[in-house]
Design a protein around this motif. Structure first.
Motif, PDB file in Angstrom:
ATOM      1  N   GLN A 105      45.907  46.098  27.618  1.00 24.25           N
ATOM      2  CA  GLN A 105      44.578  45.216  27.957  1.00 24.25           C
ATOM      3  C   GLN A 105      44.785  44.468  29.103  1.00 24.25           C
ATOM      4  O   GLN A 105      43.523  44.199  29.771  1.00 24.25           O
ATOM      5  CB  GLN A 105      44.646  44.077  26.781  1.00 24.25           C
ATOM      6  CG  GLN A 105      43.146  43.398  26.631  1.00 24.25           C
ATOM      7  CD  GLN A 105      42.031  44.167  26.700  1.00 24.25           C
ATOM      8  OE1 GLN A 105      41.854  44.992  25.871  1.00 24.25           O
ATOM      9  NE2 GLN A 105      40.997  44.022  27.732  1.00 24.25           N
ATOM     10  N   SER A 108      43.510  46.838  31.831  1.00 22.87           N
ATOM     11  CA  SER A 108      41.958  46.898  31.937  1.00 22.87           C
ATOM     12  C   SER A 108      41.239  45.589  32.208  1.00 22.87           C
ATOM     13  O   SER A 108      40.111  45.716  33.113  1.00 22.87           O
ATOM     14  CB  SER A 108      41.727  47.281  30.519  1.00 22.87           C
ATOM     15  OG  SER A 108      42.288  48.371  30.278  1.00 22.87           O
ATOM     16  N   THR A 109      41.579  44.425  31.970  1.00 23.13           N
ATOM     17  CA  THR A 109      41.009  43.053  32.106  1.00 23.13           C
ATOM     18  C   THR A 109      41.000  42.904  33.873  1.00 23.13           C
ATOM     19  O   THR A 109      39.722  42.438  34.351  1.00 23.13           O
ATOM     20  CB  THR A 109      41.575  41.923  31.621  1.00 23.13           C
ATOM     21  OG1 THR A 109      41.511  42.137  30.272  1.00 23.13           O
ATOM     22  CG2 THR A 109      40.922  40.540  31.968  1.00 23.13           C
ATOM     23  N   VAL A 111      41.371  45.124  36.180  1.00 22.09           N
ATOM     24  CA  VAL A 111      40.546  46.225  37.014  1.00 22.09           C
ATOM     25  C   VAL A 111      39.085  45.781  36.872  1.00 22.09           C
ATOM     26  O   VAL A 111      38.405  45.912  37.872  1.00 22.09           O
ATOM     27  CB  VAL A 111      40.943  47.629  36.235  1.00 22.09           C
ATOM     28  CG1 VAL A 111      39.886  48.582  36.590  1.00 22.09           C
ATOM     29  CG2 VAL A 111      42.443  47.953  36.694  1.00 22.09           C
ATOM     30  N   ASP A 112      38.673  45.283  35.798  1.00 26.18           N
ATOM     31  CA  ASP A 112      37.180  45.116  35.459  1.00 26.18           C
ATOM     32  C   ASP A 112      36.943  43.824  36.013  1.00 26.18           C
ATOM     33  O   ASP A 112      35.720  43.759  36.939  1.00 26.18           O
ATOM     34  CB  ASP A 112      36.907  45.003  33.908  1.00 26.18           C
ATOM     35  CG  ASP A 112      37.076  46.200  33.063  1.00 26.18           C
ATOM     36  OD1 ASP A 112      37.031  47.325  33.626  1.00 26.18           O
ATOM     37  OD2 ASP A 112      37.444  45.973  31.839  1.00 26.18           O
ATOM     38  N   LEU A 113      37.733  42.712  36.290  1.00 26.22           N
ATOM     39  CA  LEU A 113      37.559  41.376  36.816  1.00 26.22           C
ATOM     40  C   LEU A 113      37.389  41.543  38.321  1.00 26.22           C
ATOM     41  O   LEU A 113      36.457  41.026  38.876  1.00 26.22           O
ATOM     42  CB  LEU A 113      38.473  40.494  36.222  1.00 26.22           C
ATOM     43  CG  LEU A 113      38.263  39.154  37.008  1.00 26.22           C
ATOM     44  CD1 LEU A 113      37.094  38.464  36.494  1.00 26.22           C
ATOM     45  CD2 LEU A 113      39.537  38.163  36.648  1.00 26.22           C
ATOM     46  N   LYS A 115      37.027  44.438  39.936  1.00 25.18           N
ATOM     47  CA  LYS A 115      36.558  45.812  40.423  1.00 25.18           C
ATOM     48  C   LYS A 115      37.270  46.825  40.920  1.00 25.18           C
ATOM     49  O   LYS A 115      36.913  47.176  42.139  1.00 25.18           O
ATOM     50  CB  LYS A 115      35.043  45.649  41.259  1.00 25.18           C
ATOM     51  CG  LYS A 115      34.107  44.565  40.461  1.00 25.18           C
ATOM     52  CD  LYS A 115      33.019  44.341  41.180  1.00 25.18           C
ATOM     53  CE  LYS A 115      31.603  43.486  40.461  1.00 25.18           C
ATOM     54  NZ  LYS A 115      32.161  42.431  39.423  1.00 25.18           N
ATOM     55  N   GLN A 117      38.979  50.202  41.957  1.00 20.87           N
ATOM     56  CA  GLN A 117      38.782  51.626  41.730  1.00 20.87           C
ATOM     57  C   GLN A 117      39.985  52.214  41.562  1.00 20.87           C
ATOM     58  O   GLN A 117      40.700  52.894  42.532  1.00 20.87           O
ATOM     59  CB  GLN A 117      38.102  52.041  42.992  1.00 20.87           C
ATOM     60  CG  GLN A 117      37.450  53.492  42.871  1.00 20.87           C
ATOM     61  CD  GLN A 117      36.366  53.769  41.699  1.00 20.87           C
ATOM     62  OE1 GLN A 117      35.447  52.788  41.441  1.00 20.87           O
ATOM     63  NE2 GLN A 117      36.590  54.615  40.942  1.00 20.87           N
TER      64      GLN A 117
END
Length: 264
Positions: A105, A108-109, A111-113, A115, A117
């Motif tokens: 988690q 993922s957090t 990478v999303d926060l 951005k 690639q």
């Protein structure tokens, strides 16, 4: 002349982001463990703020950095960048490293926060929490002209990922990690996900060291080897024998000297 800072100067951040390659140095706590220095290339890194450097950790045959950062009580890391063009400059970032493993988690957090690639073969995100920055001249570093990034690693894992999606289970990244990234060369645990899959799927890890200096397990603390321990035991035994044999004579000589001194 070297200059030190507690944080990354804002004027230095732009220069850091323009570099095409940098190095990450880590080491185990054991005195007999091996210091590791890994080159990193590509546009897979960033500076979140004046205290936080990160890079995307791509899969490789080794995992020394991950093992050192995850070792309890360790986490030491140094990032080195230097100019190959323009004014000479060397920058070192000292800090504590953290590992965000792909599939968690936390990964993922992040990478999303930010951005990020990711690409096939992305193993983790390494974050270095900086507590010291050093800048020096780099006058002896030669000039080099950048041509292009190598695509070999990316192509290799893209093909591997495609084969896995086509149904070839043996091409999974998890099995590759279990085979090559479960343990360090000194016997330290490596990528947690690799160790889990190795047990679940019965994947034997690759042997990473050869020759008489190869370690069968990690040596904690000062890391005394079996040979060193045997030598210390032998020395203690010989010292004990010598003391047993010569102690009475030494005591007798001491008594005579003491008697002579008192008699004067």
């Amino acid at each position: 002349m070297g200059v030190f800072y507690e944080t990354i100067p804002k004027s230095m951040i732009k220069w850091i982001l323009e570099q095409k390659v940098f190095w990450v140095a880590t080491a185990p706590l054991s005195a007999v463990g091996h210091v590791n220095l890994s080159p990193k290339g590509g546009q897979y890194f960033g500076v979140i703020d004046e205290r936080t450097f990160w890079y995307m950790d791509l899969t490789g045959s080794g995992n020394e950095t991950i093992s050192h950062l995850l070792e309890p009580g360790n986490g030491r890391a140094t990032v080195l960048l230097n100019a190959f063009e323009g004014p000479p400059k060397i920058v070192r970032l000292w800090g504590q490293g953290r590992v965000l493993t792909n599939g968690t988690q936390a990964f993922s957090t992040f990478v999303d926060l930010h951005k990020v690639q990711t690409i096939p073969g992305t193993r983790s995100i390494i974050i270095v929490d900086i507590h010291q920055v050093g800048s020096s001249c780099g006058f002896s570093v030669p000039f080099y002209n950048f041509q292009e990034y190598r695509e070999t690693l990316n192509d290799f894992f893209e093909k591997k990922d495609r084969k896995f999606k086509e149904g070839k289970v043996e091409e999974s990244m998890d099995r590759y990690w279990a085979y090559k990234n479960a343990w360090s060369m000194d016997g330290l645990p490596g990528l947690p996900r690799a160790m889990e899959v190795g047990k679940e799927q019965n994947v034997a890890p690759i042997k990473k060291m050869v020759g008489p200096l190869a370690l069968s397990r990690y040596h904690y603390g000062q890391g005394y080897t079996a040979a060193q321990v045997l030598l210390m035991v032998l020395a203690s035994f010989l010292l004990g024998v010598a003391m047993t044999q010569y102690a009475p004579s030494l005591l007798s000589v001491g008594e005579k000297l003491a008697t002579g001194v008192n008699g004067q």
